[in-house]
Design a protein around this motif. Structure first.
Motif, short mmCIF file in Angstrom:
data_model
loop_
_atom_site.label_atom_id
_atom_site.label_comp_id
_atom_site.label_asym_id
_atom_site.label_seq_id
_atom_site.Cartn_x
_atom_site.Cartn_y
_atom_site.Cartn_z
N PHE A 84 -1.02 -5.81 1.61
CA PHE A 84 -2.44 -6.17 1.65
C PHE A 84 -2.65 -7.43 0.82
O PHE A 84 -2.07 -7.58 -0.24
CB PHE A 84 -3.27 -5.02 1.05
CG PHE A 84 -4.71 -5.38 0.84
CD1 PHE A 84 -5.62 -5.30 1.87
CD2 PHE A 84 -5.16 -5.82 -0.40
CE1 PHE A 84 -6.94 -5.63 1.68
CE2 PHE A 84 -6.48 -6.16 -0.60
CZ PHE A 84 -7.37 -6.06 0.44
N TRP A 85 -3.48 -8.36 1.33
CA TRP A 85 -3.89 -9.52 0.56
C TRP A 85 -5.20 -10.05 1.12
O TRP A 85 -5.64 -9.63 2.19
CB TRP A 85 -2.80 -10.60 0.54
CG TRP A 85 -2.53 -11.27 1.85
CD1 TRP A 85 -3.06 -12.45 2.28
CD2 TRP A 85 -1.63 -10.84 2.88
NE1 TRP A 85 -2.56 -12.77 3.53
CE2 TRP A 85 -1.68 -11.80 3.91
CE3 TRP A 85 -0.81 -9.74 3.03
CZ2 TRP A 85 -0.94 -11.67 5.07
CZ3 TRP A 85 -0.08 -9.62 4.19
CH2 TRP A 85 -0.14 -10.58 5.19
N ARG A 86 -5.82 -10.93 0.40
CA ARG A 86 -7.09 -11.53 0.80
C ARG A 86 -6.85 -13.03 1.00
O ARG A 86 -6.30 -13.69 0.14
CB ARG A 86 -8.15 -11.29 -0.26
CG ARG A 86 -9.53 -11.65 0.18
CD ARG A 86 -10.52 -10.99 -0.79
NE ARG A 86 -11.86 -11.33 -0.46
CZ ARG A 86 -12.62 -10.66 0.38
NH1 ARG A 86 -12.14 -9.59 0.97
NH2 ARG A 86 -13.85 -11.02 0.64
N GLU A 87 -7.29 -13.52 2.15
CA GLU A 87 -7.06 -14.93 2.52
C GLU A 87 -8.38 -15.51 3.02
O GLU A 87 -8.88 -15.12 4.07
CB GLU A 87 -6.00 -14.97 3.61
CG GLU A 87 -5.48 -16.33 3.93
CD GLU A 87 -4.30 -16.23 4.89
OE1 GLU A 87 -4.30 -17.00 5.85
OE2 GLU A 87 -3.40 -15.40 4.67
N ASP A 88 -8.96 -16.43 2.24
CA ASP A 88 -10.22 -17.09 2.62
C ASP A 88 -11.31 -16.10 3.00
O ASP A 88 -11.87 -16.14 4.10
CB ASP A 88 -9.99 -18.08 3.76
CG ASP A 88 -9.16 -19.26 3.34
OD1 ASP A 88 -9.23 -19.65 2.16
OD2 ASP A 88 -8.45 -19.81 4.19
N GLN A 89 -11.61 -15.16 2.12
CA GLN A 89 -12.67 -14.16 2.30
C GLN A 89 -12.38 -13.17 3.43
O GLN A 89 -13.28 -12.50 3.93
CB GLN A 89 -14.01 -14.84 2.57
CG GLN A 89 -14.45 -15.81 1.50
CD GLN A 89 -14.74 -15.10 0.19
OE1 GLN A 89 -15.34 -14.03 0.18
NE2 GLN A 89 -14.34 -15.69 -0.91
N ILE A 110 0.88 -1.17 0.00
CA ILE A 110 0.00 0.00 0.00
C ILE A 110 0.92 1.23 0.00
O ILE A 110 1.54 1.55 1.02
CB ILE A 110 -0.92 0.00 1.23
CG1 ILE A 110 -1.70 -1.30 1.30
CG2 ILE A 110 -1.85 1.20 1.19
CD1 ILE A 110 -2.45 -1.51 2.60
N ALA A 111 1.01 1.89 -1.14
CA ALA A 111 1.93 3.02 -1.29
C ALA A 111 1.50 4.19 -0.40
O ALA A 111 0.34 4.54 -0.33
CB ALA A 111 1.96 3.47 -2.75
N GLY A 112 2.46 4.74 0.31
CA GLY A 112 2.22 5.92 1.13
C GLY A 112 1.55 5.64 2.46
O GLY A 112 1.29 6.56 3.22
N ALA A 113 1.29 4.38 2.77
CA ALA A 113 0.63 4.05 4.04
C ALA A 113 1.65 3.94 5.16
O ALA A 113 2.77 3.48 4.96
CB ALA A 113 -0.12 2.73 3.91
N MET A 114 1.24 4.38 6.36
CA MET A 114 2.11 4.33 7.52
C MET A 114 1.62 3.25 8.48
O MET A 114 0.42 3.18 8.78
CB MET A 114 2.13 5.68 8.22
CG MET A 114 3.12 5.75 9.36
SD MET A 114 3.20 7.37 10.11
CE MET A 114 4.03 8.28 8.82
N CYS A 115 2.50 2.43 8.95
CA CYS A 115 2.15 1.35 9.87
C CYS A 115 1.75 1.94 11.22
O CYS A 115 2.50 2.74 11.79
CB CYS A 115 3.33 0.41 10.05
SG CYS A 115 3.03 -0.85 11.32
N PRO A 116 0.59 1.55 11.77
CA PRO A 116 0.21 2.05 13.09
C PRO A 116 1.04 1.45 14.22
O PRO A 116 1.06 1.97 15.33
CB PRO A 116 -1.26 1.63 13.22
CG PRO A 116 -1.47 0.55 12.24
CD PRO A 116 -0.45 0.72 11.16
N GLY A 117 1.75 0.36 13.94
CA GLY A 117 2.57 -0.27 14.97
C GLY A 117 3.94 0.36 15.14
O GLY A 117 4.37 0.65 16.24
N CYS A 118 4.65 0.58 14.01
CA CYS A 118 6.02 1.09 14.09
C CYS A 118 6.21 2.44 13.40
O CYS A 118 7.32 2.97 13.38
CB CYS A 118 6.99 0.07 13.50
SG CYS A 118 6.81 -0.19 11.71
N ASN A 119 5.15 2.97 12.79
CA ASN A 119 5.17 4.27 12.09
C ASN A 119 6.08 4.30 10.87
O ASN A 119 6.44 5.37 10.39
CB ASN A 119 5.52 5.41 13.03
CG ASN A 119 4.45 5.64 14.07
OD1 ASN A 119 3.26 5.51 13.78
ND2 ASN A 119 4.86 5.95 15.28
N ALA A 120 6.47 3.13 10.36
CA ALA A 120 7.28 3.08 9.14
C ALA A 120 6.37 3.29 7.93
O ALA A 120 5.23 2.83 7.92
CB ALA A 120 7.99 1.74 9.03
#
Length: 71
Positions: free
Chosen positions: A29-34, A13-23
């Motif tokens: 992102f992916w989809r796994e079993d709905q 996800i381009a430009g997204a910041m991780c809420p855990g480490c702020n990187a």
């Protein structure tokens, strides 16, 4: 009978910041079993969300054109 897991290709996800480490630019992102999965490749922070949970966030006064489903 085997139960095969259905997993879509992981995408960043381009430009997204991780809420855990702020990187920035470390969330995939992916989809796994709905279920939609977002995870940080740096700190392993992750979030799961299925379509029923998404529907709870829709407000009746808003018009939704569509929900993004990468396949």
């Amino acid at each position: 009978m085997s139960t095969a897991r259905v997993v879509t290709r992981k995408r960043f996800i381009a430009g997204a910041m991780c809420p855990g480490c702020n990187a920035m630019d470390t969330l995939a992102f992916w989809r796994e079993d709905q279920v939609d999965v977002v995870a940080c490749v740096k700190c392993a922070h992750h979030r799961l969300q299925n379509e029923k949970q998404l529907e709870k966030h829709l407000r009746p006064q808003e018009q939704v054109i569509g929900i993004f489903h990468p396949e």
